[in-house]
Design a protein around this motif. Structure first.
Motif, PDB file in Angstrom:
ATOM      1  N   LEU A   1      36.993  46.665  44.619  1.00 52.39           N
ATOM      2  CA  LEU A   1      36.200  47.655  44.892  1.00 52.39           C
ATOM      3  C   LEU A   1      34.731  47.501  43.842  1.00 52.39           C
ATOM      4  O   LEU A   1      33.863  47.787  44.251  1.00 52.39           O
ATOM      5  CB  LEU A   1      36.814  48.899  44.351  1.00 52.39           C
ATOM      6  N   LEU A   2      34.973  46.755  42.491  1.00 52.40           N
ATOM      7  CA  LEU A   2      33.773  46.719  42.075  1.00 52.40           C
ATOM      8  C   LEU A   2      32.661  45.646  42.559  1.00 52.40           C
ATOM      9  O   LEU A   2      31.628  45.922  42.250  1.00 52.40           O
ATOM     10  CB  LEU A   2      34.427  46.037  40.477  1.00 52.40           C
ATOM     11  N   ILE A   3      33.162  44.987  43.679  1.00 53.35           N
ATOM     12  CA  ILE A   3      32.116  44.188  44.553  1.00 53.35           C
ATOM     13  C   ILE A   3      31.079  44.984  44.930  1.00 53.35           C
ATOM     14  O   ILE A   3      29.728  44.535  44.942  1.00 53.35           O
ATOM     15  CB  ILE A   3      32.959  43.483  45.590  1.00 53.35           C
ATOM     16  N   LYS A   4      31.317  46.406  45.350  1.00 50.72           N
ATOM     17  CA  LYS A   4      30.248  47.145  45.860  1.00 50.72           C
ATOM     18  C   LYS A   4      29.111  47.306  44.996  1.00 50.72           C
ATOM     19  O   LYS A   4      28.183  47.637  45.279  1.00 50.72           O
ATOM     20  CB  LYS A   4      30.972  48.431  46.210  1.00 50.72           C
ATOM     21  N   LYS A   5      29.511  47.150  43.633  1.00 52.98           N
ATOM     22  CA  LYS A   5      28.552  47.591  42.681  1.00 52.98           C
ATOM     23  C   LYS A   5      27.728  46.431  42.238  1.00 52.98           C
ATOM     24  O   LYS A   5      26.692  46.198  41.455  1.00 52.98           O
ATOM     25  CB  LYS A   5      29.138  47.956  41.227  1.00 52.98           C
ATOM     26  N   LEU A   6      28.235  45.081  42.581  1.00 50.06           N
ATOM     27  CA  LEU A   6      27.430  43.854  42.016  1.00 50.06           C
ATOM     28  C   LEU A   6      26.148  43.855  42.816  1.00 50.06           C
ATOM     29  O   LEU A   6      25.749  44.341  44.192  1.00 50.06           O
ATOM     30  CB  LEU A   6      28.179  42.627  42.586  1.00 50.06           C
ATOM     31  N   PRO A   7      24.993  43.258  42.395  1.00 47.24           N
ATOM     32  CA  PRO A   7      23.674  42.993  42.844  1.00 47.24           C
ATOM     33  C   PRO A   7      23.731  42.243  44.245  1.00 47.24           C
ATOM     34  O   PRO A   7      24.501  41.368  44.570  1.00 47.24           O
ATOM     35  CB  PRO A   7      22.877  42.209  41.952  1.00 47.24           C
ATOM     36  N   GLN A   8      23.184  42.979  45.271  1.00 47.70           N
ATOM     37  CA  GLN A   8      23.307  42.342  46.487  1.00 47.70           C
ATOM     38  C   GLN A   8      22.327  41.095  46.815  1.00 47.70           C
ATOM     39  O   GLN A   8      22.934  40.378  47.814  1.00 47.70           O
ATOM     40  CB  GLN A   8      22.627  43.486  47.827  1.00 47.70           C
ATOM     41  N   GLU A   9      21.498  41.048  46.024  1.00 50.73           N
ATOM     42  CA  GLU A   9      20.681  39.545  46.203  1.00 50.73           C
ATOM     43  C   GLU A   9      21.397  38.233  45.663  1.00 50.73           C
ATOM     44  O   GLU A   9      21.101  37.145  45.774  1.00 50.73           O
ATOM     45  CB  GLU A   9      19.308  39.733  45.311  1.00 50.73           C
ATOM     46  N   GLN A  10      22.487  38.648  44.828  1.00 49.31           N
ATOM     47  CA  GLN A  10      23.252  37.666  44.327  1.00 49.31           C
ATOM     48  C   GLN A  10      24.355  37.058  45.254  1.00 49.31           C
ATOM     49  O   GLN A  10      25.026  37.818  45.856  1.00 49.31           O
ATOM     50  CB  GLN A  10      24.231  37.754  42.796  1.00 49.31           C
ATOM     51  N   SER A  11      24.667  35.842  45.562  1.00 47.98           N
ATOM     52  CA  SER A  11      25.445  35.096  46.256  1.00 47.98           C
ATOM     53  C   SER A  11      26.827  35.227  45.777  1.00 47.98           C
ATOM     54  O   SER A  11      27.074  35.493  44.779  1.00 47.98           O
ATOM     55  CB  SER A  11      25.205  33.771  46.720  1.00 47.98           C
ATOM     56  N   MET A  12      27.884  35.329  46.948  1.00 43.92           N
ATOM     57  CA  MET A  12      29.265  35.372  46.548  1.00 43.92           C
ATOM     58  C   MET A  12      29.639  34.280  45.731  1.00 43.92           C
ATOM     59  O   MET A  12      30.364  34.553  44.677  1.00 43.92           O
ATOM     60  CB  MET A  12      30.086  35.540  47.813  1.00 43.92           C
ATOM     61  N   LEU A  13      29.282  33.150  45.811  1.00 44.98           N
ATOM     62  CA  LEU A  13      29.884  32.044  45.220  1.00 44.98           C
ATOM     63  C   LEU A  13      29.018  31.856  43.856  1.00 44.98           C
ATOM     64  O   LEU A  13      29.729  31.530  42.668  1.00 44.98           O
ATOM     65  CB  LEU A  13      29.302  30.704  45.955  1.00 44.98           C
ATOM     66  N   TYR A  14      27.753  32.435  43.544  1.00 41.27           N
ATOM     67  CA  TYR A  14      27.159  32.360  42.323  1.00 41.27           C
ATOM     68  C   TYR A  14      28.012  33.561  41.583  1.00 41.27           C
ATOM     69  O   TYR A  14      28.051  33.264  40.358  1.00 41.27           O
ATOM     70  CB  TYR A  14      25.728  33.014  42.322  1.00 41.27           C
ATOM     71  N   GLY A  15      28.335  34.918  42.122  1.00 42.19           N
ATOM     72  CA  GLY A  15      29.041  35.860  41.444  1.00 42.19           C
ATOM     73  C   GLY A  15      30.263  35.436  40.917  1.00 42.19           C
ATOM     74  O   GLY A  15      30.555  35.525  39.904  1.00 42.19           O
ATOM     75  N   LEU A  16      30.852  34.366  41.747  1.00 44.47           N
ATOM     76  CA  LEU A  16      32.294  33.921  41.609  1.00 44.47           C
ATOM     77  C   LEU A  16      32.323  33.116  40.200  1.00 44.47           C
ATOM     78  O   LEU A  16      33.283  33.292  39.591  1.00 44.47           O
ATOM     79  CB  LEU A  16      33.087  33.155  42.668  1.00 44.47           C
ATOM     80  N   PHE A  17      31.291  32.181  40.194  1.00 43.72           N
ATOM     81  CA  PHE A  17      31.118  31.389  38.935  1.00 43.72           C
ATOM     82  C   PHE A  17      30.869  32.309  37.877  1.00 43.72           C
ATOM     83  O   PHE A  17      31.719  31.906  36.955  1.00 43.72           O
ATOM     84  CB  PHE A  17      29.900  30.552  39.282  1.00 43.72           C
ATOM     85  N   ILE A  18      30.025  33.242  37.666  1.00 45.19           N
ATOM     86  CA  ILE A  18      29.477  34.052  36.590  1.00 45.19           C
ATOM     87  C   ILE A  18      31.045  34.756  36.191  1.00 45.19           C
ATOM     88  O   ILE A  18      31.548  34.842  35.045  1.00 45.19           O
ATOM     89  CB  ILE A  18      28.900  35.290  36.933  1.00 45.19           C
ATOM     90  N   THR A  19      31.827  35.224  37.240  1.00 44.86           N
ATOM     91  CA  THR A  19      33.143  35.799  36.837  1.00 44.86           C
ATOM     92  C   THR A  19      33.983  35.079  36.300  1.00 44.86           C
ATOM     93  O   THR A  19      34.664  35.307  35.144  1.00 44.86           O
ATOM     94  CB  THR A  19      33.598  36.593  38.226  1.00 44.86           C
ATOM     95  N   GLN A  20      34.241  33.866  36.838  1.00 46.85           N
ATOM     96  CA  GLN A  20      34.968  32.855  36.248  1.00 46.85           C
ATOM     97  C   GLN A  20      34.408  32.298  34.606  1.00 46.85           C
ATOM     98  O   GLN A  20      35.524  32.187  33.878  1.00 46.85           O
ATOM     99  CB  GLN A  20      35.268  31.481  37.061  1.00 46.85           C
ATOM    100  N   LEU A  21      33.341  32.362  34.672  1.00 48.21           N
ATOM    101  CA  LEU A  21      32.673  31.901  33.173  1.00 48.21           C
ATOM    102  C   LEU A  21      33.379  33.200  32.349  1.00 48.21           C
ATOM    103  O   LEU A  21      33.787  32.528  31.163  1.00 48.21           O
ATOM    104  CB  LEU A  21      31.272  31.967  33.179  1.00 48.21           C
ATOM    105  N   PHE A  22      33.067  34.397  32.639  1.00 46.35           N
ATOM    106  CA  PHE A  22      33.539  35.227  31.817  1.00 46.35           C
ATOM    107  C   PHE A  22      35.177  35.283  31.461  1.00 46.35           C
ATOM    108  O   PHE A  22      35.480  36.161  30.708  1.00 46.35           O
ATOM    109  CB  PHE A  22      33.065  36.584  32.324  1.00 46.35           C
ATOM    110  N   ALA A  23      35.894  34.880  32.680  1.00 47.08           N
ATOM    111  CA  ALA A  23      37.032  34.919  32.170  1.00 47.08           C
ATOM    112  C   ALA A  23      37.551  33.972  31.295  1.00 47.08           C
ATOM    113  O   ALA A  23      38.907  34.021  30.636  1.00 47.08           O
ATOM    114  CB  ALA A  23      37.845  34.588  33.799  1.00 47.08           C
TER     115      ALA A  23
END
Length: 302
Positions: A166-188
């Motif tokens: 559900l939080l995906i809905k609030k992510l910036p639309q201009e960011q690609s899915m794979l870039y967002g996945l990288f940042i998410t894993q970096l914060f993990a």
């Protein structure tokens, strides 16, 4: 396969579901005695390493403002991913592959319920009925005479997965899915690394191998979703993802010797059938809307 036609998008999503199930297989193969925190940390590390070239290219191509947007959400999603990864390992350690996956497929039900609560989305009778049947399906699948930790973990995984989705809905639309996945894993990494240090287990080569394989499959699933949903309306193809339950039955039987009983099939029907109905209902509504739009356009042209 471009994903620009319904048939190619469905094929890509079915292939993605296979990789998602294969990811679960590698996690289950790691065994019940695996160092859970070390395994989770290594998965995050290898996902970052695999995605880093793609993320770097997209970072250089985009503006700095765009690249740095949504960091707070990525941080929350990264830590939720750690929790979900831990619950996934625990549930797959003891539950048969098909049983665990059948419970995981209740995540869309939780997404609809959370959407109604937190996003004020309309909660229809159909959705409420699907939720009730889904919960009945869980009880039929697990048949809990006594709740085990693996059962609770499977249900909790579906809930955390729904919240993270559900939080995906609030992510910036201009960011690609794979870039967002990288940042998410970096914060993990900080949380997962701290837990691995606290666990204090010796490095295991088998853990390394299974973490690499599961990371690759997880990324391939994400790529399939990116392609499969890019050009075609999600309501037309989303049911293809339920093919993962078939793969779970087959791979569980072939690799682990699990033979699902009748109750697993009955419970799976209670979970999947309402979701397929809701998907089919959305398709009909979309077609009616398009038909009405075409009719109005024709009248206007005349």
């Amino acid at each position: 396969m471009s994903g620009k036609t319904v048939s190619s998008a469905i094929f890509i999503l079915v292939l993605g579901s296979f990789f998602a199930t294969l990811c679960d297989v590698f996690i289950k193969m790691a065994g019940a005695d695996v160092a859970i925190f070390q395994f989770t940390f290594l998965r995050a590390v290898f996902m970052c390493l695999i995605l880093s070239p793609i993320a770097l290219v997209q970072f250089l191509r985009s503006s700095r403002v765009s690249a740095m947007q949504g960091l707070k959400l990525h941080f929350i999603r990264g830590n939720l991913w750690v929790l979900a990864a831990l619950l996934l390992v625990v549930s797959l350690a003891e539950l048969p592959l098909a049983t665990a996956n059948a419970v995981f497929y209740t995540a869309p039900i939780f997404i609809m319920l959370f959407g109604a609560v937190f996003y004020k989305e309309r909660l229809t009778i159909d959705i409420a009925f699907a939720a009730v049947l889904g919960f009945i399906g869980i009880l039929v699948i697990l048949r809990p005479t006594a709740l085990s930790f693996s059962m609770i973990s499977a249900i909790a995984f579906a809930i955390v997965l729904a919240a993270n989705s559900l939080l995906i809905k609030k992510l910036p639309q201009e960011q690609s899915m794979l870039y967002g996945l990288f940042i998410t894993q970096l914060f993990a990494l900080p949380l997962a690394g701290s837990l691995a240090l606290w666990e204090g287990q010796e490095f295991d080569l088998d853990v390394l191998m299974y973490s690499v394989l599961s990371s690759i499959c997880s990324i391939l699933y994400s790529v399939s979703c990116l392609i499969g949903y890019r050009f075609i309306e999600s309501s037309k193809v989303t049911s293809a993802e339920y093919s993962g339950l078939v793969f779970a039955f087959l791979l569980g039987w072939w690799i682990f010797g699990d033979t699902p009983d009748l109750w697993v099939f009955v419970g799976s029907f209670f979970v999947i059938a309402p979701l397929l109905y809701l998907s089919h209902r959305d398709i009909r509504r979309l077609r009616k809307s398009q038909s009405l739009t075409n009719t109005r356009s024709s009248l206007g042209a005349g």
